[in-house]
Scaffold this motif. Sequence first.
Motif, short mmCIF file in Angstrom:
data_model
loop_
_atom_site.label_atom_id
_atom_site.label_comp_id
_atom_site.label_asym_id
_atom_site.label_seq_id
_atom_site.Cartn_x
_atom_site.Cartn_y
_atom_site.Cartn_z
N ARG A 66 12.16 -2.81 18.48
CA ARG A 66 13.04 -3.69 19.26
C ARG A 66 13.76 -2.88 20.33
O ARG A 66 13.92 -1.66 20.20
CB ARG A 66 14.04 -4.38 18.34
CG ARG A 66 13.35 -5.18 17.23
CD ARG A 66 14.30 -6.05 16.45
NE ARG A 66 13.60 -6.77 15.40
CZ ARG A 66 12.87 -7.85 15.58
NH1 ARG A 66 12.73 -8.34 16.80
NH2 ARG A 66 12.27 -8.45 14.58
N PRO A 67 14.23 -3.54 21.40
CA PRO A 67 14.89 -2.81 22.49
C PRO A 67 16.12 -2.07 21.98
O PRO A 67 16.93 -2.60 21.21
CB PRO A 67 15.28 -3.92 23.47
CG PRO A 67 14.36 -5.06 23.16
CD PRO A 67 14.11 -4.98 21.70
N LEU A 68 16.26 -0.81 22.43
CA LEU A 68 17.46 -0.04 22.08
C LEU A 68 18.60 -0.36 23.06
O LEU A 68 19.77 -0.30 22.70
CB LEU A 68 17.14 1.45 22.13
CG LEU A 68 16.10 1.95 21.12
CD1 LEU A 68 15.85 3.44 21.32
CD2 LEU A 68 16.59 1.69 19.70
N MET A 69 18.23 -0.64 24.29
CA MET A 69 19.23 -0.98 25.31
C MET A 69 18.51 -1.69 26.44
O MET A 69 17.29 -1.56 26.61
CB MET A 69 19.92 0.28 25.83
CG MET A 69 18.99 1.25 26.55
SD MET A 69 19.82 2.76 27.07
CE MET A 69 19.99 3.55 25.48
N ASP A 70 19.23 -2.48 27.20
CA ASP A 70 18.69 -3.10 28.38
C ASP A 70 18.70 -2.11 29.53
O ASP A 70 19.64 -1.32 29.69
CB ASP A 70 19.50 -4.34 28.76
CG ASP A 70 19.31 -5.46 27.75
OD1 ASP A 70 18.23 -5.51 27.13
OD2 ASP A 70 20.24 -6.27 27.57
N VAL A 71 17.66 -2.12 30.32
CA VAL A 71 17.55 -1.23 31.48
C VAL A 71 17.96 -2.02 32.72
O VAL A 71 17.40 -3.04 33.02
CB VAL A 71 16.09 -0.72 31.63
CG1 VAL A 71 15.99 0.19 32.87
CG2 VAL A 71 15.67 0.03 30.38
N GLU A 72 18.96 -1.48 33.41
CA GLU A 72 19.47 -2.18 34.60
C GLU A 72 18.63 -1.80 35.81
O GLU A 72 18.15 -0.69 35.92
CB GLU A 72 20.93 -1.80 34.84
CG GLU A 72 21.84 -2.28 33.71
CD GLU A 72 23.29 -1.96 33.98
OE1 GLU A 72 23.58 -1.34 35.02
OE2 GLU A 72 24.14 -2.34 33.16
#
Length: 271
Positions: free
Chosen positions: A265-271
């Motif tokens: 699952r995603p660890l963080m959203d990439v801006e």
Amino acid sequence: MAIIAQLSDIHLAAGRDGEVDDGSGPVRALRSAVSSLLSLPARPDAVVLTGDLADAGRPAEYARLHALLSPLPMAVYPLCGNHDDRDELRNVFKDHPAIAATATSPQAPLQYAVDVAGVRLVCCDTVADDHLRGHMSEERLAWLDEVLRAAPDRPTVVATHHPPYPIGMRFIDDVRFVDPAGFASVISRHPQVVRIISGHVHRASVGSLAGTVSITSPSTYRQLFLDLTKQGRAAVTGEPAGFALHLIGEDGTATTHFAPTGNYRPLMDVE
């Protein structure tokens, strides 16, 4: 766009009592693969199984395979590998009309074509009589040519167990297609074929045949050691199991992703 998931070389094995142990490595590995598919944000439209689904072609192995795949809500399309028994596999998946229609005689080739979200999936039988090498007889090649001629404008994925291109691993190349030239000749006449997908290698690879991108999928169970030396050691590794995802557009574009099994699952959203 169609999304076709590819699971390969599952190798479910029955024990001495004739039953498949639910705690065995292949069972745990297939459960993980199924869970991985179900956790994808965009679920596949279909799943193709590119051979060596059972280890010894026993009825109990296919019955367990069918049960373990039952959580998948999409259609599942199997191919035979050199470890498989055509009739036993066909019997378990006889609820698919296209598969049931192949039961023309005992051990008849398990080959058929189906539509998946606007894309054609053509499943070939490449198992030779010695149940080791890959081979397509003149009759099988004629069938493939006819099937491809029937839908020349539809993007098509051709699935085989044995890869039709050299892998570079000696002991795998020794048991790939006996004569890939006939297969390549058929493929070359049909530009709508946008991908050739295979198993047998127990690891991901990318090659080409007749100008068409060809790939092999990782095994859902064990990966083979990448030995490209002349001697070519035959061994398994601790590399993670995996699967392939093929994205096929209506315009004929094709992209393949290889993913390890597991719910990442995603660890963080990439801006």
